[in-house]
Design a protein around this motif. Structure first.
Motif, mmCIF file in Angstrom:
data_model
loop_
_atom_site.group_PDB
_atom_site.id
_atom_site.type_symbol
_atom_site.label_atom_id
_atom_site.label_comp_id
_atom_site.label_asym_id
_atom_site.label_seq_id
_atom_site.Cartn_x
_atom_site.Cartn_y
_atom_site.Cartn_z
ATOM 1 N N MET B 56 0.838 -1.190 0.000
ATOM 2 C CA MET B 56 0.000 0.000 0.000
ATOM 3 C C MET B 56 0.875 1.243 0.000
ATOM 4 S SD MET B 56 -2.742 1.232 2.896
ATOM 5 C CE MET B 56 -3.889 -0.097 2.661
ATOM 6 N N SER B 57 0.625 2.140 -0.946
ATOM 7 C CA SER B 57 1.387 3.394 -0.977
ATOM 8 C C SER B 57 0.611 4.456 -0.195
ATOM 9 C CB SER B 57 1.593 3.853 -2.416
ATOM 10 O OG SER B 57 0.384 4.386 -2.930
ATOM 11 N N SER B 58 1.121 5.691 -0.215
ATOM 12 C CA SER B 58 0.463 6.763 0.536
ATOM 13 C C SER B 58 -0.932 7.051 -0.005
ATOM 14 C CB SER B 58 1.319 8.029 0.520
ATOM 15 O OG SER B 58 1.421 8.538 -0.796
ATOM 16 N N ARG B 59 -1.183 6.668 -1.271
ATOM 17 C CA ARG B 59 -2.541 6.863 -1.827
ATOM 18 C C ARG B 59 -3.546 6.037 -1.031
ATOM 19 N NH1 ARG B 59 -0.276 10.786 -5.104
ATOM 20 N NH2 ARG B 59 1.796 9.948 -5.281
ATOM 21 N N LEU B 61 -3.151 5.152 2.132
ATOM 22 C CA LEU B 61 -3.270 5.776 3.461
ATOM 23 C C LEU B 61 -4.233 6.955 3.411
ATOM 24 C CD1 LEU B 61 0.487 5.741 4.567
ATOM 25 C CD2 LEU B 61 -1.330 4.189 5.309
ATOM 26 N N ARG B 62 -4.166 7.693 2.305
ATOM 27 C CA ARG B 62 -5.073 8.832 2.143
ATOM 28 C C ARG B 62 -6.532 8.344 2.117
ATOM 29 N NH1 ARG B 62 -4.254 12.061 -3.235
ATOM 30 N NH2 ARG B 62 -2.204 12.284 -2.307
ATOM 31 N N THR B 65 -7.577 7.577 5.540
ATOM 32 C CA THR B 65 -7.849 8.798 6.305
ATOM 33 C C THR B 65 -9.276 9.280 6.062
ATOM 34 O OG1 THR B 65 -5.549 9.456 6.020
ATOM 35 C CG2 THR B 65 -7.064 11.168 6.727
#
Lengths: 132, 112
Positions: B56-59, B61-62, B65
């Protein structure tokens, strides 16, 4: 014996996900263990999609593997952009206070051994490496 | 990314599979938000079975959120179950493991 991968792509072009898939297949063929390849793919996804959004004409990727060390050089001819100049996000904040995004480059720094940026010949150059 | 979902032991258990990156994060986020809505309607907990997530990339995580903000607004608890080593590392680096309950297994998430 080292292995080498090189590709260029028009930034913002729809070929980005194909390039990412190609890198993933190449890492597998080069014998990078899946868990390590996954960490590298997160970094490529962050870096390449970021450049793709920041504009510029062309981006190029060169990856070399030798002695269980990966070194990747990503160059683009977009406007000067140093992703490392961005402040590290505050990961202590609550969900409501966390910035949406901003985590990408933090992941890149943490997942790689070294990350360096330079502006060379009117191009952005990001080099990162990791021993696996 | 493939998303499947089932009602189980009074919870909704969602099982995304594959990689969550630039190309799949939008689908992942939309599926997550839909599941939060269904959990809210059922007054159920939402368990994300992470065992099928390759990375999982930061996309991603976004998307988590946004889903958590929606969940908090409708009193839904999201639990992340059985992440692999890479996903666990991403959750630790970003400290999302402090924002979400993380369990070793889906069973533990159902009873936690």
């Amino acid at each position: 014996m080292g292995a080498r991968f090189e590709r260029s792509l028009a930034a913002g072009a729809p070929g980005l996900s194909a390039l990412i898939a190609e890198i993933e297949a190449w890492l597998d063929a080069a014998g990078v263990p899946p868990a390590q390849a996954a960490r590298m793919m997160i970094v490529f996804d962050e870096v390449l999609s970021n450049i793709s959004k920041h504009g510029g004409g062309t981006l190029s990727v060169a990856i070399a593997i030798a002695d269980r060390r990966l070194t990747a050089t990503v160059v683009d001819d977009g406007p000067p952009f140093d992703p490392l100049a961005r402040e590290t996000p505050d990961t202590d904040l609550d969900i409501d206070d966390r910035a949406i995004g901003g985590l990408g480059i933090h992941l890149v720094r943490q997942l790689m051994d070294d990350v360096a940026y330079a502006r060379v010949d009117d191009r952005n150059r990001l080099i990162f490496s990791k021993t696996f | 990314m493939i998303w499947s979902e089932e009602a189980r032991d009074g919870a909704i258990v969602a099982a995304p599979r594959g990689k969550i990156d630039e190309s799949t994060a939008q689908d992942f986020g939309a599926s997550l938000e839909g599941a939060v809505g269904r959990a809210a309607d059922a007054a159920a907990r939402l368990v994300i079975d992470c065992s099928g997530i390759d990375y999982m990339s930061s996309r991603g995580l976004r998307a988590l959120t946004l889903a958590k903000r929606k969940a908090d607004g409708s009193a839904v608890t999201i639990v992340l179950a059985a992440p692999n080593g890479v996903a666990r590392e991403i959750l630790a680096i970003s400290r999302y493991d402090k924002l979400f309950g993380v369990t070793e297994t889906v069973e533990a998430a159902l009873t936690a």
